[in-house]
Scaffold this motif. Structure first.
Motif, PDB file in Angstrom:
ATOM      1  N   ASP A  53       0.811  -1.228   0.000  1.00 51.72           N
ATOM      2  CA  ASP A  53       0.000   0.000   0.000  1.00 51.72           C
ATOM      3  C   ASP A  53       0.839   1.270   0.000  1.00 51.72           C
ATOM      4  O   ASP A  53       0.297   2.380   0.104  1.00 51.72           O
ATOM      5  CB  ASP A  53      -0.942  -0.002   1.207  1.00 51.72           C
ATOM      6  CG  ASP A  53      -2.029  -1.050   1.040  1.00 51.72           C
ATOM      7  OD1 ASP A  53      -2.429  -1.302  -0.109  1.00 51.72           O
ATOM      8  OD2 ASP A  53      -2.451  -1.638   2.047  1.00 51.72           O
ATOM      9  N   VAL A  86       2.544   4.317  -1.480  1.00 49.36           N
ATOM     10  CA  VAL A  86       2.300   5.063  -2.725  1.00 49.36           C
ATOM     11  C   VAL A  86       3.091   6.375  -2.695  1.00 49.36           C
ATOM     12  O   VAL A  86       3.255   6.992  -1.646  1.00 49.36           O
ATOM     13  CB  VAL A  86       0.794   5.403  -2.923  1.00 49.36           C
ATOM     14  CG1 VAL A  86       0.010   4.191  -3.359  1.00 49.36           C
ATOM     15  CG2 VAL A  86       0.180   6.001  -1.658  1.00 49.36           C
ATOM     16  N   ARG A 140      -1.787   4.061   0.714  1.00 51.61           N
ATOM     17  CA  ARG A 140      -3.139   4.042   0.161  1.00 51.61           C
ATOM     18  C   ARG A 140      -4.103   3.957   1.353  1.00 51.61           C
ATOM     19  O   ARG A 140      -3.921   3.096   2.217  1.00 51.61           O
ATOM     20  CB  ARG A 140      -3.286   2.808  -0.753  1.00 51.61           C
ATOM     21  CG  ARG A 140      -4.540   2.803  -1.566  1.00 51.61           C
ATOM     22  CD  ARG A 140      -4.553   1.666  -2.591  1.00 51.61           C
ATOM     23  NE  ARG A 140      -3.528   1.836  -3.611  1.00 51.61           N
ATOM     24  CZ  ARG A 140      -2.487   1.029  -3.780  1.00 51.61           C
ATOM     25  NH1 ARG A 140      -2.317  -0.017  -3.004  1.00 51.61           N
ATOM     26  NH2 ARG A 140      -1.600   1.255  -4.731  1.00 51.61           N
ATOM     27  N   TRP A 164      -2.626  12.852  -3.835  1.00 50.05           N
ATOM     28  CA  TRP A 164      -2.739  11.411  -3.607  1.00 50.05           C
ATOM     29  C   TRP A 164      -3.789  10.811  -4.547  1.00 50.05           C
ATOM     30  O   TRP A 164      -4.983  11.070  -4.400  1.00 50.05           O
ATOM     31  CB  TRP A 164      -3.130  11.127  -2.153  1.00 50.05           C
ATOM     32  CG  TRP A 164      -2.183  11.719  -1.154  1.00 50.05           C
ATOM     33  CD1 TRP A 164      -2.414  12.782  -0.321  1.00 50.05           C
ATOM     34  CD2 TRP A 164      -0.827  11.299  -0.891  1.00 50.05           C
ATOM     35  NE1 TRP A 164      -1.290  13.036   0.436  1.00 50.05           N
ATOM     36  CE2 TRP A 164      -0.301  12.139   0.117  1.00 50.05           C
ATOM     37  CE3 TRP A 164      -0.011  10.288  -1.405  1.00 50.05           C
ATOM     38  CZ2 TRP A 164       0.991  12.003   0.613  1.00 50.05           C
ATOM     39  CZ3 TRP A 164       1.280  10.154  -0.912  1.00 50.05           C
ATOM     40  CH2 TRP A 164       1.758  11.000   0.075  1.00 50.05           C
ATOM     41  N   TRP A 200      -4.965   7.793  -4.675  1.00 49.21           N
ATOM     42  CA  TRP A 200      -5.962   6.941  -4.005  1.00 49.21           C
ATOM     43  C   TRP A 200      -7.121   7.775  -3.458  1.00 49.21           C
ATOM     44  O   TRP A 200      -8.277   7.346  -3.477  1.00 49.21           O
ATOM     45  CB  TRP A 200      -5.323   6.108  -2.884  1.00 49.21           C
ATOM     46  CG  TRP A 200      -4.769   6.918  -1.732  1.00 49.21           C
ATOM     47  CD1 TRP A 200      -3.486   7.333  -1.589  1.00 49.21           C
ATOM     48  CD2 TRP A 200      -5.487   7.416  -0.593  1.00 49.21           C
ATOM     49  NE1 TRP A 200      -3.344   8.062  -0.434  1.00 49.21           N
ATOM     50  CE2 TRP A 200      -4.552   8.121   0.209  1.00 49.21           C
ATOM     51  CE3 TRP A 200      -6.817   7.330  -0.161  1.00 49.21           C
ATOM     52  CZ2 TRP A 200      -4.908   8.745   1.402  1.00 49.21           C
ATOM     53  CZ3 TRP A 200      -7.169   7.957   1.033  1.00 49.21           C
ATOM     54  CH2 TRP A 200      -6.232   8.648   1.795  1.00 49.21           C
TER      55      TRP A 200
END
Ligand SMILES: Cc1cc2nc3c(=O)[nH]c(=O)nc-3n(C[C@H](O)[C@H](O)[C@H](O)COP(=O)(O)OP(=O)(O)OC[C@H]3O[C@@H](n4cnc5c(N)ncnc54)[C@H](O)[C@@H]3O)c2cc1C
Length: 445
Positions: A75, A77, A204, A326, A328
């Motif tokens: 996860d 990122v 994320r 971001w 996500w």
């Protein structure tokens, strides 16, 4: 070995994680109803967003190692590689290349329009002793570089004031530039490897997920609403007074990791490590507020957000266009936009006495005034205010001596270690680094 870990912020949790992995039995004692400290999430409309730390330094290993150790490697990122801007002299302007605000390219700086005047670089040898960041940079590049470049960049990390922050503890990369700051900054930027990868990383779902993962997979006991009120050492180990004032209990441990912020650590260590306590009592903290907005119909200017120099006298000191930063979050927010604003710097205590509605209104008014000439804020669908009283320790001139005095005193007390944001860096990576080192010393002890 039963170890009391005092404070359940990221320092305490990661110290406990390493202690448990090394075979000790840590018990995290957290005073507030929830663990995580300044790593925290909140609801914003239907979304969950970070309202404290939101990114981790990737150019040092500690934070990312911890993320991998708790099973969140997949996860990790990187933020979108879009630069931030500076709101200066009435408009948003591109941030030229700098090292913590020290310009590396005077032509790029001139064409950005951030400064009114011209920068004349005066090489001056670097002093042997500590000075304030402002004094150091102003002597070599003039006050406007301090006011409009260094202040906002340092403000983003420490919520501090360049006139008080230590060159050596808070801005070591500037001290390392040598007598000619512009030449040094250009050299430092040119020397950075092209394939160094992103400077920062996130998770994320938000950096706040690290807290839950540490608690779930750490294999250690966590107690909330367990304020530690007294710490005493005797011939057999440690005796702590824990819990609410009306129902506090005595508990015994073999060792103590102090992971509470400096003011609490100073009070609690007054008996066991008085010289460390005295040094810690002098560490000041800046309070701040993060006001996050969920916007419908926004059309934001380019970039991942902007910094505002204090001389602009706005309420907000920075804004992050979170859904642009971001991917996500952009996906989760669908057509909506998340913007996170930061309010308050060291010394601005009056601001924080305002109620949530007035802070939200002031932050939104600034956001509109700064963004609307070039874009649109749209309608506010939701907002959330997170106050951080005592948010960030201030590494003032002489801070390295404070850290040395604490370390020397603590080293004389068997079974005691300290860790957290007050010592070797306020970012998650540095904090985790101090926690891991503290745990390793306890395990070796
Ligand atoms: C708004 C904001 C944004 C930030 N953004 C970033 C970022 O993007 N990236 C980054 O790397 N860093 C960021 N930081 C810095 C970073 O989040 C903090 O420095 C770090 O999380 C501090 O961790 P800590 O465990 O040392 O302290 P804390 O998080 O302060 O935890 C200490 C804990 O000790 C508890 N405690 C205090 N006294 C007692 C007591 N007597 N008994 C028991 N418990 C006690 C407190 O309740 C608290 O939970 C940010 C900080 C703030 C405030």
């Amino acid at each position: 070995m039963r170890v009391a870990v005092i404070g359940g912020g990221i320092a305490g949790l990661s110290a406990a994680f390493h202690l448990a992995a090394g075979g000790a039995e840590p018990v995290v004692l957290e005073g507030s109803p929830q663990v995580g400290g300044k790593v925290r999430q909140a609801r914003l409309g239907d979304l969950t967003v970070d309202v404290g730390a939101e990114a981790m330094l990737a150019r040092r290993p500690e934070a990312l190692d911890l993320v991998r150790a708790v099973g969140l490697a997949d996860d990790l990122v990187a933020p979108e590689p879009v630069p931030a801007m500076v709101f200066s002299r009435g408009r948003l302007r591109p941030m030229p290349p700098t090292v913590l605000g020290v310009p590396a390219d005077l032509d790029a700086l001139a064409s950005s329009g951030i400064l009114a005047g011209e920068v004349i670089s005066t090489p001056v040898p670097v002093p042997q002793h500590d000075v304030s960041v402002a004094e150091f940079v102003a002597e070599r590049l003039g006050r406007e570089v301090v006011d409009r470049l260094v202040e906002p960049l340092l403000g983003g990390v420490y919520a501090g004031q360049a006139d008080r922050l230590s060159l050596l503890a808070a801005a070591a990369p500037i001290a390392a530039l040598g007598p000619d700051l512009v030449v040094g900054a250009a050299r430092a930027r040119a020397a950075a490897p092209v394939d160094a990868g992103p400077r920062l990383m996130g998770l994320r779902g938000g950096v706040g997920r690290l807290v839950g993962a540490l608690v779930e997979r750490g294999g250690f006991e966590v107690r909330t609403q367990a304020t530690v009120r007294r710490v005493r050492r005797d011939a057999d180990g440690w005796e702590l007074v824990v819990g609410p004032t009306t129902a506090a209990v005595l508990e015994r441990f073999d060792a103590v990791v102090m992971a509470a912020p400096a003011p609490a650590a100073a009070r609690l260590l007054a008996e066991a490590a008085p010289r460390a306590a005295f040094a810690l009592a002098g560490v000041d903290y800046a309070s701040m507020v993060v006001v996050s907005f969920l916007l419908e119909g926004a059309d934001l200017p380019a970039g991942t957000g902007f910094l505002v120099p204090p001389v602009e006298s706005t309420t907000i000191k920075a804004a992050t266009f979170s859904t642009r930063k971001w991917a996500w979050l952009a996906e989760a927010a669908d057509s909506a936009t998340v913007v996170r604003t930061s309010v308050g710097r060291a010394g601005e205590t009056a601001l924080l006495q305002r109620d949530d509605a007035s802070l939200t209104e002031a932050a939104l008014a600034d956001l509109r005034a700064i963004v609307e000439p070039e874009g649109r804020i749209g309608e506010v669908a939701a907002s959330v205010v997170q106050r951080w009283g005592g948010g960030l320790p201030q590494y003032e001139v002489g801070h390295l001596d404070v850290v040395r005095r604490v370390a020397e005193d603590v080293a004389t007390v068997p079974g005691l270690e300290v860790c957290g944001a007050a010592y070797e860096g306020v970012g998650i990576a540095a904090v985790v680094g101090t926690a891991r080192a503290a745990a390793e010393r306890i395990l070796a002890g």
